[in-house]
Design a protein around this motif. Structure first.
Motif, PDB file in Angstrom:
ATOM      1  N   GLY A  41      35.361  -4.520  85.419  1.00 29.44           N
ATOM      2  CA  GLY A  41      35.797  -5.837  84.931  1.00 29.44           C
ATOM      3  C   GLY A  41      37.285  -6.006  85.159  1.00 29.44           C
ATOM      4  N   ARG A  42      37.895  -6.800  84.293  1.00 33.87           N
ATOM      5  CA  ARG A  42      39.318  -7.090  84.440  1.00 33.87           C
ATOM      6  C   ARG A  42      40.138  -5.798  84.558  1.00 33.87           C
ATOM      7  N   MET A  43      39.950  -4.871  83.603  1.00 28.00           N
ATOM      8  CA  MET A  43      40.770  -3.658  83.597  1.00 28.00           C
ATOM      9  C   MET A  43      40.273  -2.637  84.613  1.00 28.00           C
ATOM     10  N   GLU A 102      28.988   0.099  87.878  1.00 26.93           N
ATOM     11  CA  GLU A 102      28.766  -1.056  87.001  1.00 26.93           C
ATOM     12  C   GLU A 102      27.372  -0.998  86.398  1.00 26.93           C
ATOM     13  N   ARG A 103      27.085  -1.955  85.507  1.00 28.49           N
ATOM     14  CA  ARG A 103      25.818  -1.899  84.765  1.00 28.49           C
ATOM     15  C   ARG A 103      24.626  -2.424  85.547  1.00 28.49           C
ATOM     16  N   GLU A 124      35.044  -3.005  74.612  1.00 30.58           N
ATOM     17  CA  GLU A 124      35.521  -2.286  73.423  1.00 30.58           C
ATOM     18  C   GLU A 124      34.446  -2.241  72.334  1.00 30.58           C
ATOM     19  N   LYS A 173      30.726   2.722  74.300  1.00 29.46           N
ATOM     20  CA  LYS A 173      31.675   3.710  74.857  1.00 29.46           C
ATOM     21  C   LYS A 173      31.115   5.124  74.714  1.00 29.46           C
ATOM     22  N   ASN A 232      39.904   3.904  78.659  1.00 27.20           N
ATOM     23  CA  ASN A 232      40.951   2.875  78.640  1.00 27.20           C
ATOM     24  C   ASN A 232      40.904   2.069  77.339  1.00 27.20           C
ATOM     25  N   SER A 279      41.620   0.213  74.025  1.00 30.17           N
ATOM     26  CA  SER A 279      42.904  -0.261  73.518  1.00 30.17           C
ATOM     27  C   SER A 279      43.017  -0.069  72.016  1.00 30.17           C
ATOM     28  N   PHE A 323      45.835   1.555  80.170  1.00 26.13           N
ATOM     29  CA  PHE A 323      46.482   0.697  81.162  1.00 26.13           C
ATOM     30  C   PHE A 323      46.712  -0.674  80.538  1.00 26.13           C
ATOM     31  N   ASN A 365      47.359  -4.970  81.000  1.00 21.15           N
ATOM     32  CA  ASN A 365      46.826  -6.105  81.743  1.00 21.15           C
ATOM     33  C   ASN A 365      47.939  -7.091  82.098  1.00 21.15           C
TER      34      ASN A 365
HETATM   35  N1  LIG Z   1      41.722  -7.063  78.848  1.00 21.56           N
HETATM   36  C1  LIG Z   1      42.827  -6.481  78.383  1.00 21.56           C
HETATM   37  O1  LIG Z   1      43.886  -7.122  78.209  1.00 21.56           O
HETATM   38  C2  LIG Z   1      42.823  -4.996  78.083  1.00 21.56           C
HETATM   39  C3  LIG Z   1      44.029  -4.296  78.089  1.00 21.56           C
HETATM   40  C4  LIG Z   1      44.023  -2.917  77.871  1.00 21.56           C
HETATM   41  C5  LIG Z   1      42.816  -2.267  77.619  1.00 21.56           C
HETATM   42  N2  LIG Z   1      41.652  -2.983  77.583  1.00 21.56           N
HETATM   43  C6  LIG Z   1      40.406  -2.244  77.331  1.00 21.56           C
HETATM   44  O2  LIG Z   1      39.743  -2.048  78.577  1.00 21.56           O
HETATM   45  C7  LIG Z   1      38.332  -2.010  78.357  1.00 21.56           C
HETATM   46  C8  LIG Z   1      37.668  -3.017  79.267  1.00 21.56           C
HETATM   47  O3  LIG Z   1      38.170  -4.293  78.989  1.00 21.56           O
HETATM   48  P1  LIG Z   1      38.104  -5.476  80.056  1.00 21.56           P
HETATM   49  O4  LIG Z   1      39.035  -6.525  79.565  1.00 21.56           O
HETATM   50  O5  LIG Z   1      38.244  -4.938  81.435  1.00 21.56           O
HETATM   51  O6  LIG Z   1      36.590  -5.959  79.840  1.00 21.56           O
HETATM   52  P2  LIG Z   1      35.676  -6.773  80.879  1.00 21.56           P
HETATM   53  O7  LIG Z   1      34.622  -7.395  80.046  1.00 21.56           O
HETATM   54  O8  LIG Z   1      36.503  -7.620  81.793  1.00 21.56           O
HETATM   55  O9  LIG Z   1      35.030  -5.622  81.785  1.00 21.56           O
HETATM   56  C9  LIG Z   1      34.082  -4.714  81.307  1.00 21.56           C
HETATM   57  C10 LIG Z   1      33.145  -4.365  82.460  1.00 21.56           C
HETATM   58  O10 LIG Z   1      32.283  -3.316  82.034  1.00 21.56           O
HETATM   59  C11 LIG Z   1      30.988  -3.580  82.571  1.00 21.56           C
HETATM   60  N3  LIG Z   1      30.002  -2.871  81.770  1.00 21.56           N
HETATM   61  C12 LIG Z   1      29.499  -3.216  80.557  1.00 21.56           C
HETATM   62  N4  LIG Z   1      28.626  -2.274  80.143  1.00 21.56           N
HETATM   63  C13 LIG Z   1      28.565  -1.343  81.118  1.00 21.56           C
HETATM   64  C14 LIG Z   1      27.842  -0.122  81.274  1.00 21.56           C
HETATM   65  N5  LIG Z   1      27.024   0.312  80.346  1.00 21.56           N
HETATM   66  N6  LIG Z   1      28.031   0.589  82.419  1.00 21.56           N
HETATM   67  C15 LIG Z   1      28.878   0.163  83.376  1.00 21.56           C
HETATM   68  N7  LIG Z   1      29.591  -0.970  83.279  1.00 21.56           N
HETATM   69  C16 LIG Z   1      29.442  -1.709  82.157  1.00 21.56           C
HETATM   70  C17 LIG Z   1      30.856  -5.091  82.536  1.00 21.56           C
HETATM   71  O11 LIG Z   1      29.871  -5.544  83.452  1.00 21.56           O
HETATM   72  C18 LIG Z   1      32.268  -5.538  82.905  1.00 21.56           C
HETATM   73  O12 LIG Z   1      32.415  -5.725  84.309  1.00 21.56           O
HETATM   74  C19 LIG Z   1      38.136  -2.264  76.865  1.00 21.56           C
HETATM   75  O13 LIG Z   1      38.038  -1.032  76.203  1.00 21.56           O
HETATM   76  C20 LIG Z   1      39.398  -2.980  76.454  1.00 21.56           C
HETATM   77  O14 LIG Z   1      39.707  -2.808  75.098  1.00 21.56           O
HETATM   78  C21 LIG Z   1      41.635  -4.332  77.839  1.00 21.56           C
END
Ligand SMILES: NC(=O)c1ccc[n+]([C@@H]2O[C@H](COP(=O)([O-])OP(=O)(O)OC[C@H]3O[C@@H](n4cnc5c(N)ncnc54)[C@H](O)[C@@H]3O)[C@@H](O)[C@H]2O)c1
Length: 296
Positions: free
Chosen positions: A26-28, A47-48, A105, A110, A130, A132, A154, A156
């Protein structure tokens, strides 16, 4: 460490693992994958499902294109992308030297994900989350090899952010702590080393300042504009605490404040103004209104 992977794009002295895995693109996760790719590692993103995997591939490739177009990265796109593998099968993590988990999260998600990765890794491979806000010590207790686990927080957006919090659990091995600082440096970023505690260093302090700024608005001490200007001009913050809250999302900040309130005490109690705004759907930039207006 497992060294069966040829380090295709990796300089011998880079200090990075040659074969890295990322769970969740995803984003991170996409940003993290991109960060390792840029420095020459082989990167596997799991990915899922197939649709999410395709979206993850697009995110990573688009980050690669942008970084080359902007001249931030001096690399050949085809070569960089040739080191990226995207899939849906956790078995593909076998042989990876480091896997970074970046799924949403959610505690149960997790734990299941980290256990699923750990059972496929070699005994000397490393695993990072990762997360938060979740407890690194708590997650470590769910694993068979807690000494090989730590938090790599990390920020964002990953390509533009120079900070990574290296979050050490009570059982994280000194060897992993040292290796992780080296990885962060090799990624061209700066490590802040934190012993696991709620909110780590960044969220705890960032949210503390933001909550105080909200209480000041609530009490009529000054306007949101002036409170932010005091921090920007007086303390060289790049954006004020309230504008940052609007960008992060008031709902996200409320969630973190509630968590810190429950773990660290009254000083993190969310102000009424924050709860009211979230209840009204004023979540910040994403909804057009928070502490400031965000015309589309
Ligand atoms: N977005 C932020 O600003 C930020 C900053 C720092 C840390 N984080 C942390 O990073 C982590 C991810 O956040 P994000 O913003 O990237 O979320 P996101 O929703 O953008 O991405 C999560 C990804 O995980 C995938 N996913 C879900 N279940 C899965 C599984 N069982 N197996 C494989 N892939 C799976 C989803 O399809 C999605 O692409 C979280 O723990 C969040 O707290 C986020």
């Amino acid at each position: 460490m497992n060294d069966s992977f040829p380090p295709s794009g990796l300089p011998a002295d880079s200090g990075l693992p040659a074969a890295v895995g990322v769970l969740g693109g995803g984003r991170m996760g996409a940003g993290i994958a991109h960060a390792f790719l840029v420095k020459g590692a082989d990167v596997l993103v799991i990915e899922r499902d197939e649709q999410s995997a395709e979206a993850a591939r697009e995110r990573v490739e688009s980050a690669a294109v942008k970084s080359i177009e902007r001249g931030v990265v001096d690399a050949n796109l085809d070569e960089m992308v040739s080191r990226l593998t995207v899939g849906v099968d956790y078995d593909a993590f076998a042989g990876r030297q480091l896997v970074v988990e970046a799924v949403p999260e959610d505690w149960d998600l997790k734990v299941t994900a980290l256990r699923g990765i750990e059972e496929r890794l070699a005994d000397d491979a490393y695993l990072a989350s990762n997360t938060s806000s979740l407890s690194v010590n708590g997650l470590a207790r769910e694993l068979k090899r807690p000494e090989n686990f730590l938090g790599l927080h990390f920020f964002n957006p990953v390509p533009a952010s120079t900070l990574i919090e290296v979050v050490l659990g009570e059982r994280t091995s000194p060897a992993l702590a040292t290796a992780a600082k080296g990885w962060v440096e090799a990624l061209g970023k700066t490590a802040v080393v934190v012993n696991d505690a709620p909110g780590f260093a960044s969220s705890r302090l960032g949210v503390a300042i933001a909550l105080e700024a909200m209480r000041m608005v609530e009490e009529g001490v000054a306007s949101a504009e002036d409170i932010d200007a005091a921090m920007v001009l007086g303390y060289k913050h790049p954006t004020g605490p309230l504008k940052t809250t609007d960008i992060v999302g008031l709902d996200v900040r409320l969630g973190i404040a509630e968590y810190l309130h429950s773990t660290l005490g009254e000083r993190f109690a969310p102000p009424q103004i924050l709860k009211d705004k979230v209840a009204r759907g004023e979540l910040g930039r994403k909804t057009g209104k928070g502490f400031f207006d965000w015309p589309s």
